[in-house]
Design a protein around this motif. Structure first.
Motif, PDB file in Angstrom:
ATOM      1  N   GLU A  33      43.227  46.433  40.833  1.00  0.00           N
ATOM      2  CA  GLU A  33      44.094  46.571  42.002  1.00  0.00           C
ATOM      3  C   GLU A  33      43.681  45.613  43.118  1.00  0.00           C
ATOM      4  O   GLU A  33      44.533  44.969  43.738  1.00  0.00           O
ATOM      5  N   PHE A  34      42.390  45.504  43.372  1.00  0.00           N
ATOM      6  CA  PHE A  34      41.916  44.564  44.399  1.00  0.00           C
ATOM      7  C   PHE A  34      42.278  43.121  44.048  1.00  0.00           C
ATOM      8  O   PHE A  34      42.597  42.327  44.934  1.00  0.00           O
ATOM      9  N   PHE A  35      42.206  42.788  42.769  1.00  0.00           N
ATOM     10  CA  PHE A  35      42.618  41.453  42.341  1.00  0.00           C
ATOM     11  C   PHE A  35      44.075  41.207  42.719  1.00  0.00           C
ATOM     12  O   PHE A  35      44.422  40.164  43.270  1.00  0.00           O
ATOM     13  N   TYR A  36      44.937  42.180  42.447  1.00  0.00           N
ATOM     14  CA  TYR A  36      46.352  42.045  42.799  1.00  0.00           C
ATOM     15  C   TYR A  36      46.550  41.952  44.303  1.00  0.00           C
ATOM     16  O   TYR A  36      47.412  41.207  44.777  1.00  0.00           O
ATOM     17  N   PHE A  37      45.739  42.691  45.073  1.00  0.00           N
ATOM     18  CA  PHE A  37      45.816  42.605  46.540  1.00  0.00           C
ATOM     19  C   PHE A  37      45.494  41.187  46.997  1.00  0.00           C
ATOM     20  O   PHE A  37      46.214  40.599  47.810  1.00  0.00           O
ATOM     21  N   GLU A  38      44.375  40.666  46.486  1.00  0.00           N
ATOM     22  CA  GLU A  38      43.913  39.342  46.906  1.00  0.00           C
ATOM     23  C   GLU A  38      44.924  38.246  46.564  1.00  0.00           C
ATOM     24  O   GLU A  38      45.075  37.286  47.313  1.00  0.00           O
ATOM     25  N   LYS A  39      45.579  38.365  45.443  1.00  0.00           N
ATOM     26  CA  LYS A  39      46.552  37.360  45.006  1.00  0.00           C
ATOM     27  C   LYS A  39      47.936  37.588  45.622  1.00  0.00           C
ATOM     28  O   LYS A  39      48.857  36.823  45.356  1.00  0.00           O
ATOM     29  N   GLU A  40      48.052  38.661  46.420  1.00  0.00           N
ATOM     30  CA  GLU A  40      49.306  39.008  47.092  1.00  0.00           C
ATOM     31  C   GLU A  40      50.446  39.230  46.101  1.00  0.00           C
ATOM     32  O   GLU A  40      51.584  38.843  46.334  1.00  0.00           O
ATOM     33  N   TYR A  41      50.124  39.891  44.982  1.00  0.00           N
ATOM     34  CA  TYR A  41      51.124  40.205  43.981  1.00  0.00           C
ATOM     35  C   TYR A  41      51.908  41.474  44.323  1.00  0.00           C
ATOM     36  O   TYR A  41      52.918  41.757  43.684  1.00  0.00           O
ATOM     37  N   LEU A  42      51.417  42.238  45.292  1.00  0.00           N
ATOM     38  CA  LEU A  42      52.018  43.531  45.616  1.00  0.00           C
ATOM     39  C   LEU A  42      52.491  43.561  47.062  1.00  0.00           C
ATOM     40  O   LEU A  42      51.903  42.921  47.935  1.00  0.00           O
ATOM     41  N   PRO A  43      53.515  44.353  47.346  1.00  0.00           N
ATOM     42  CA  PRO A  43      53.941  44.532  48.736  1.00  0.00           C
ATOM     43  C   PRO A  43      52.824  45.197  49.549  1.00  0.00           C
ATOM     44  O   PRO A  43      52.073  46.030  49.017  1.00  0.00           O
ATOM     45  N   ILE A  44      52.717  44.847  50.798  1.00  0.00           N
ATOM     46  CA  ILE A  44      51.651  45.363  51.654  1.00  0.00           C
ATOM     47  C   ILE A  44      51.680  46.884  51.741  1.00  0.00           C
ATOM     48  O   ILE A  44      50.634  47.529  51.801  1.00  0.00           O
ATOM     49  N   ASP A  45      52.861  47.482  51.733  1.00  0.00           N
ATOM     50  CA  ASP A  45      52.955  48.947  51.785  1.00  0.00           C
ATOM     51  C   ASP A  45      52.290  49.594  50.576  1.00  0.00           C
ATOM     52  O   ASP A  45      51.649  50.643  50.696  1.00  0.00           O
ATOM     53  N   ILE A  91      34.449  44.926  44.722  1.00  0.00           N
ATOM     54  CA  ILE A  91      34.406  46.307  45.200  1.00  0.00           C
ATOM     55  C   ILE A  91      33.214  46.513  46.125  1.00  0.00           C
ATOM     56  O   ILE A  91      33.345  47.154  47.178  1.00  0.00           O
ATOM     57  N   MET A  92      32.056  45.983  45.750  1.00  0.00           N
ATOM     58  CA  MET A  92      30.878  46.124  46.609  1.00  0.00           C
ATOM     59  C   MET A  92      31.145  45.592  48.002  1.00  0.00           C
ATOM     60  O   MET A  92      30.775  46.213  49.002  1.00  0.00           O
ATOM     61  N   LYS A  93      31.809  44.469  48.083  1.00  0.00           N
ATOM     62  CA  LYS A  93      32.133  43.894  49.392  1.00  0.00           C
ATOM     63  C   LYS A  93      33.064  44.816  50.177  1.00  0.00           C
ATOM     64  O   LYS A  93      32.908  44.997  51.377  1.00  0.00           O
ATOM     65  N   SER A  94      34.015  45.421  49.497  1.00  0.00           N
ATOM     66  CA  SER A  94      35.015  46.241  50.191  1.00  0.00           C
ATOM     67  C   SER A  94      34.464  47.582  50.672  1.00  0.00           C
ATOM     68  O   SER A  94      35.036  48.157  51.602  1.00  0.00           O
ATOM     69  N   ILE A  95      33.397  48.088  50.071  1.00  0.00           N
ATOM     70  CA  ILE A  95      32.895  49.395  50.485  1.00  0.00           C
ATOM     71  C   ILE A  95      31.820  49.303  51.560  1.00  0.00           C
ATOM     72  O   ILE A  95      31.332  50.339  52.028  1.00  0.00           O
TER      73      ILE A  95
END
Length: 98
Positions: A33-45, A91-95
């Motif tokens: 999921e974080f990979f998809y966030f970073e690549k902007e594959y998903l809507p922000i909502d 994930i480590m970076k995000s937590i």
């Protein structure tokens, strides 16, 4: 997006697996999921909604103080969590909160 939703539903129905296996499968899902966030594959909502859900499952570091997971027993111990998350720098970076 549909795959991640289906994976999460499968994750929620795993009463017969060990705590480590459940945590490992959830961590794999979050990493994807974080990979998809970073690549902007998903809507922000969608990203915001998924992150909101992650807060209940992931442990955190708030200014260096370990805050265990609320729902995953395998992520309640700091040393064990670090071992599990060692291969997941995203994930480590995000937590780690400042």
């Amino acid at each position: 997006m549909e795959k991640c939703i289906n994976d999460f539903r499968t994750f929620m129905n795993q009463d017969n697996k060990s705590a480590d296996v459940i945590a490992s499968e959830y961590i794999d899902l979050v990493n994807e999921e974080f990979f998809y966030f970073e690549k902007e594959y998903l809507p922000i909502d969608v990203c915001i909604e998924w992150i909101d859900g992650m807060i209940d499952y992931l442990p955190f570091y708030n200014e260096g103080v370990f805050i265990p997971s609320l729902r995953l027993r395998a992520l309640n111990d700091e040393q064990h969590t670090n071992i599990i998350l060692n291969s997941y720098p995203r994930i480590m970076k995000s937590i780690h909160l400042k």
